[in-house]
Each structure stands twice: as structure tokens, then as C-alpha cells.
Design a protein around this motif. Structure first.
Motif, PDB file in Angstrom:
ATOM      1  N   PHE A  21     -10.826  -0.138  -3.093  1.00 32.12           N
ATOM      2  CA  PHE A  21      -9.826  -1.186  -2.893  1.00 32.12           C
ATOM      3  C   PHE A  21      -9.774  -2.103  -4.108  1.00 32.12           C
ATOM      4  N   SER A  34      -5.037   1.061  -1.931  1.00 35.86           N
ATOM      5  CA  SER A  34      -5.542  -0.200  -1.386  1.00 35.86           C
ATOM      6  C   SER A  34      -4.822  -0.553  -0.090  1.00 35.86           C
ATOM      7  N   THR A  38      -6.652  -0.986   3.514  1.00 36.61           N
ATOM      8  CA  THR A  38      -6.494  -2.197   4.313  1.00 36.61           C
ATOM      9  C   THR A  38      -6.133  -1.856   5.754  1.00 36.61           C
TER      10      THR A  38
END
Length: 54
Positions: A21, A34, A38
Motif C-alpha cells: 500500500f 492500494s 484498502t
């Protein structure tokens, strides 16, 4: 699998995903990675949160 072992495996996975990330935010890997990480972390949080109540 024992609960403690599952949490240890999840910890390793989360640390690796956190590093990926960070690399996505910096721009070394595609930022889309990323975003997917998430979403995965949020889903994992809710699954662990609600499974603990059982």
C-alpha cells in the motif's frame, strides 16, 4: 486451525499488504493496488469484528 495461528498468519499478510500500500501511495507500484488493499482491509476489519462476537 487454532485462532492464535490464524491471527499470526493474518498479521503477516496485513504487514505485507501495508508495505505494498505504501509503495502504491509513493508511486512505485500502481495506485490501483492500494485501492484494492484498502477495500480488502476494510472487509477484513468487519469480518474479524463481527466474528469476535460469536
Amino acid at each position: 486451525m487454532e485462532r492464535k495461528t490464524v491471527y499470526r498468519v493474518l498479521l503477516v499478510i496485513v504487514i505485507i499488504l501495508a508495505i505494498i500500500f505504501t509503495l502504491g501511495v509513493i508511486g512505485i507500484v500502481p495506485f490501483v493496488w492500494s485501492e484494492y488493499i484498502t477495500v480488502f482491509m476494510v472487509i477484513l476489519f468487519f469480518v474479524l469484528r463481527f466474528s469476535k462476537g460469536r
